[in-house]
Every structure is written in C-alpha cells, then in structure tokens.
Design a protein around this motif. Structure first.
Motif, short mmCIF file in Angstrom:
data_model
loop_
_atom_site.label_atom_id
_atom_site.label_comp_id
_atom_site.label_asym_id
_atom_site.label_seq_id
_atom_site.Cartn_x
_atom_site.Cartn_y
_atom_site.Cartn_z
N ARG A 213 0.83 -1.20 0.00
CA ARG A 213 0.00 0.00 0.00
C ARG A 213 0.87 1.26 0.00
O ARG A 213 2.04 1.23 0.37
CB ARG A 213 -0.89 0.05 1.25
N ILE A 214 0.23 2.38 -0.38
CA ILE A 214 0.81 3.71 -0.18
C ILE A 214 -0.16 4.49 0.68
O ILE A 214 -1.36 4.54 0.40
CB ILE A 214 1.04 4.44 -1.52
N ALA A 215 0.35 5.07 1.75
CA ALA A 215 -0.49 5.86 2.65
C ALA A 215 0.40 6.83 3.41
O ALA A 215 1.63 6.77 3.34
CB ALA A 215 -1.25 4.95 3.61
N ASP A 216 -0.24 7.72 4.14
CA ASP A 216 0.52 8.63 5.00
C ASP A 216 1.22 7.82 6.09
O ASP A 216 0.70 6.79 6.54
CB ASP A 216 -0.41 9.66 5.64
N LEU A 217 2.37 8.29 6.48
CA LEU A 217 3.15 7.60 7.51
C LEU A 217 2.33 7.35 8.77
O LEU A 217 2.48 6.32 9.43
CB LEU A 217 4.39 8.44 7.85
N SER A 218 1.41 8.27 9.08
CA SER A 218 0.59 8.13 10.28
C SER A 218 -0.38 6.95 10.20
O SER A 218 -0.88 6.48 11.21
CB SER A 218 -0.20 9.42 10.53
N GLU A 219 -0.66 6.46 8.98
CA GLU A 219 -1.59 5.35 8.79
C GLU A 219 -0.90 4.00 8.70
O GLU A 219 -1.57 2.97 8.61
CB GLU A 219 -2.42 5.57 7.52
N SER A 220 0.41 3.99 8.71
CA SER A 220 1.15 2.75 8.46
C SER A 220 1.57 2.07 9.75
O SER A 220 2.71 1.62 9.89
CB SER A 220 2.38 3.05 7.60
N SER A 221 0.66 1.97 10.69
CA SER A 221 0.99 1.45 12.02
C SER A 221 1.31 -0.03 12.02
O SER A 221 1.92 -0.54 12.96
CB SER A 221 -0.16 1.73 12.99
N ILE A 222 0.91 -0.75 10.98
CA ILE A 222 1.11 -2.20 10.95
C ILE A 222 2.58 -2.55 10.68
O ILE A 222 3.09 -3.55 11.16
CB ILE A 222 0.20 -2.83 9.88
N ASP A 223 3.27 -1.70 9.92
CA ASP A 223 4.64 -2.00 9.51
C ASP A 223 5.63 -1.59 10.60
O ASP A 223 5.64 -0.43 11.03
CB ASP A 223 4.95 -1.25 8.21
N PRO A 224 6.52 -2.50 11.05
CA PRO A 224 7.46 -2.18 12.13
C PRO A 224 8.42 -1.04 11.79
O PRO A 224 8.69 -0.18 12.63
CB PRO A 224 8.22 -3.50 12.33
N LEU A 225 8.96 -1.03 10.56
CA LEU A 225 9.89 0.03 10.18
C LEU A 225 9.19 1.37 10.14
O LEU A 225 9.74 2.39 10.57
CB LEU A 225 10.54 -0.28 8.83
N SER A 226 7.96 1.39 9.64
CA SER A 226 7.18 2.64 9.62
C SER A 226 6.97 3.17 11.02
O SER A 226 7.07 4.38 11.27
CB SER A 226 5.83 2.42 8.94
N ARG A 227 6.66 2.27 11.95
CA ARG A 227 6.47 2.70 13.34
C ARG A 227 7.73 3.32 13.90
O ARG A 227 7.70 4.36 14.57
CB ARG A 227 6.05 1.50 14.20
N ALA A 228 8.87 2.68 13.63
CA ALA A 228 10.14 3.19 14.14
C ALA A 228 10.48 4.55 13.53
O ALA A 228 10.92 5.47 14.23
CB ALA A 228 11.25 2.19 13.85
N VAL A 229 10.26 4.69 12.22
CA VAL A 229 10.53 5.96 11.54
C VAL A 229 9.61 7.05 12.08
O VAL A 229 10.04 8.18 12.35
CB VAL A 229 10.36 5.80 10.02
N ARG A 230 8.33 6.72 12.24
CA ARG A 230 7.36 7.70 12.74
C ARG A 230 7.74 8.17 14.14
O ARG A 230 7.69 9.37 14.46
CB ARG A 230 5.97 7.07 12.74
N HIS A 231 8.15 7.23 14.98
CA HIS A 231 8.55 7.57 16.35
C HIS A 231 9.76 8.49 16.35
O HIS A 231 9.79 9.50 17.08
CB HIS A 231 8.85 6.28 17.13
N ARG A 232 10.75 8.18 15.53
CA ARG A 232 11.97 9.00 15.47
C ARG A 232 11.68 10.39 14.92
O ARG A 232 12.21 11.39 15.42
CB ARG A 232 13.02 8.30 14.60
N LEU A 233 10.87 10.48 13.89
CA LEU A 233 10.55 11.78 13.30
C LEU A 233 9.80 12.66 14.29
O LEU A 233 10.04 13.87 14.38
CB LEU A 233 9.72 11.59 12.03
N ARG A 234 8.89 12.05 15.04
CA ARG A 234 8.13 12.83 16.03
C ARG A 234 9.03 13.28 17.17
O ARG A 234 8.99 14.44 17.60
CB ARG A 234 6.98 11.98 16.58
N ARG A 235 9.87 12.38 17.65
CA ARG A 235 10.72 12.68 18.80
C ARG A 235 11.83 13.66 18.46
O ARG A 235 12.11 14.59 19.23
CB ARG A 235 11.32 11.38 19.33
#
Length: 345
Positions: A213-235
């Motif tokens: 799929r293609i979606a906003d990073l905020s919607e990609s909670s299922i993928d482990p790498l996406s979660r890690a990237v999202r956490h780092r970008l926010r922090r």
C-alpha cells in the motif's frame, strides 16, 4: 521469388532466399536505434522541451501518451526526480521512471552490486558484480532511454551531502534507503525543504504482493519500520505525518538471519560494518516483492507528475480512529461525485 534490397547501408541484416535484408521495426532499422546511443546530448545540456517531437522518442512513449495524454506526458518528460538507494526497490523504481520518459534522474547509492543482489536488482548482470550500483544503472540506462539526463552519484546521504543530493529543486524524491538513521534524516530534510517525497519501508521477509500500500506515515501502524521511523521523526523533529510511505500490511514471514564471522560462529555484526550504522546482517528477501515495491512507487510518482488522478484505498484497521478516517474519506468521495449534503438538497 521476391526481390529484397537493403533499405539502409550498415543496418543489421539477415539472409532471406539468397538476399540480404535489413531488420526494421516500426519503420526504424535496428542499427539506427543503436546509433542513437552515441548521438545523445551531453549530460549538462538542457533537456529539450520538444523531446516528443522526436519520432523515435514519441514511439518509445506512445503508450504513455495514449494513457496520460500528450500534455501530461510532457510534464513527465520535463520532470526531475531523485532516487536514493538503488537496491531491489530503488533500481526498479528508477528503471520504470526512466522507461516512462522522466527527463532528468539523479540516482544515488554508495554500495556495489553483489552476486546476492541479482535476485532482485532491476538491470544488473553478473558482469556488473563489484561495480557501483549507481554507475551500473547509468550504464544500462544509456541503452534504454538515452535521451534522459542521468546523474549517477556514488555517495552516502548525510548532512554534508544534503545540498548536493537534494539541490536543484527536484520535483520528487524517492527514499529507498534501508538504514533507519539515514532514512529519518532524509525525510526530515525533505519536509524542511518542502520537497515531495515517497519513502519505502521494509520489503524483506514478505511474500504477498496484494498487501502493498501507499499511505501517510501516520496510517502505516502495521509495519514495524514505519512505526520506528514515525517515532523517530516525532521525537527528533516534531514531524507527525504528511509523508507518504510504501509499505506492506503483511507481517514479515522470516526474521533477520544471525551474523556469522569468518570462523562460522555468531559474532557482533557492528564489528564488521564498513560504514558505521549500516547493517551487515542478512534479511531474507523474495526478489519479487522489492521489485513490486519499486513499481508501485514509480506508478505513484508518474501519476503525480502527470496530474493523473487516482483514488487510493484507505488502510483498514479495527480501531475507532481508523473507522472515523474511513467514514471521512467516504464522505469526501461521495461529495466529489454528488456534491455536499446541502447541494443535494
């Protein structure tokens, strides 16, 4: 007994009933197409706005023109796209962008083609093993669409190379990096520079192409790498979303293999890193999946560049926030078709 004569001197020919005839496809002899490799412009020349007036280029891109329309294809021809990371995902994305007529490509990777790359790389052969991935692609690209300006960079993306890699006002950035530190830094720079970017997450360990799929990073909670990237970008940068990612809804079927040193025993992978921070452990990869990731990314970029509208499917997750998102998208879709509730009344 038909008589055949050569249509062009020097063309590739075959014997037929005692006669030497040229091999011609779509009105062009094979030799005339091959000769264009040496007749292309220098890399620094300005990419022609009238490229589609060239008969051979027009024929090369005729199916795209039929699909997008002439004006939209011209937008693709004038586009400047940067692809960073040229492994299984990036090589396929870059190759399809080139085949589709993107006029200017900057392709970036510090790594070399290895034998184990060949199960998923778009164009590399055994003769390319040991050569730079960037230069390997550029070499093959000359025989596919020589009219495109291809800037191949053998380098790592970091703060010191940011301007060199992201400069020049590119129309789109494709992040196909598999190192999380570099990926986070690149995405933050794209947001700061207000550059359109599409990021690839983990393609390794997956097998189901229907779940990409293609979606906003905020919607990609299922993928482990996406979660890690999202956490780092926010922090680290205060970025919560607004970045599109290509990811799989499928959970990885296999895990990282243990790292074994020269003596065959498990050792600390960090002791063998050529470049600090880059993994040396092996992720099992079914070669088709990164290839499809790259194709999906190229399709997204081409439709964006051409202005071709597509309706993507929302990511389904069984929590209230996602149900609200689905409901909102349904409302927006119905309003686009029928107008608002007040307009319908």
């Amino acid at each position: 007994n038909k008589s055949f004569t050569n249509s062009k001197p020097g063309a590739l020919s075959i014997q037929y009933k005692g006669q030497l005839i040229d091999i011609v496809k779509n009105g062009y002899s094979t030799s005339s197409l091959m000769e264009r490799k040496t007749d292309t412009k220098a890399e620094n020349d300005h990419f022609s706005d009238d490229l589609l007036k060239d008969e051979i280029v027009h024929e090369h891109l005729t199916r795209n023109i039929q699909f997008f329309g002439l004006e939209s294809q011209q937008k693709v021809n004038k586009a400047f796209v940067v692809v960073i990371g040229l492994g299984g995902v990036g090589s396929h994305a870059a190759t399809m962008l080139l085949r589709s007529g993107v006029g200017r490509l900057r392709i970036v990777d510090f790594d070399q083609v290895s034998l184990s790359s060949l199960n998923r790389h778009a164009v590399a052969t055994r003769e390319d093993v040991g050569t730079s991935k960037a230069l390997c692609l550029k070499k093959h690209f000359k025989s596919i669409f020589p009219e495109s300006q291809v800037d191949a960079r053998v380098q790592i993306y970091d703060a010191s190379s940011e301007e060199e890699i992201l400069g020049g006002q590119p129309d789109f950035i494709l992040d196909c990096i598999d190192n999380i530190d570099t990926k986070v830094s690149l995405l933050a720079a794209c947001v700061r520079r207000r550059l359109k970017v599409l990021s690839a997450t983990g393609a390794g360990g997956r097998a189901d192409p229907t779940r990409i799929r293609i979606a906003d990073l905020s919607e990609s909670s299922i993928d482990p790498l996406s979660r890690a990237v999202r956490h780092r970008l926010r922090r680290e940068y205060g970025i919560d979303g607004g970045i599109n990612v290509t990811f799989s809804l499928e959970k990885p079927k296999v895990k990282l293999l243990p790292f074994k040193g020269p003596n065959g025993e498990e050792e600390n992978p960090s002791e063998y890193q050529i470049v600090p921070g880059f993994r040396v452990r092996i992720i099992p990869v079914l070669g088709t999946i990164p290839a499809i990731f790259g194709q999906v990314m190229a399709s997204h970029v081409l439709t964006q560049l051409s202005g071709f509208s597509i309706q993507t499917e929302p990511i389904v997750s069984f929590d209230l926030a996602h149900y609200c998102l689905l409901h909102q998208r349904l409302i927006e879709h119905e309003e686009s078709l029928y107008g608002t509730a007040k307009q319908v009344e």
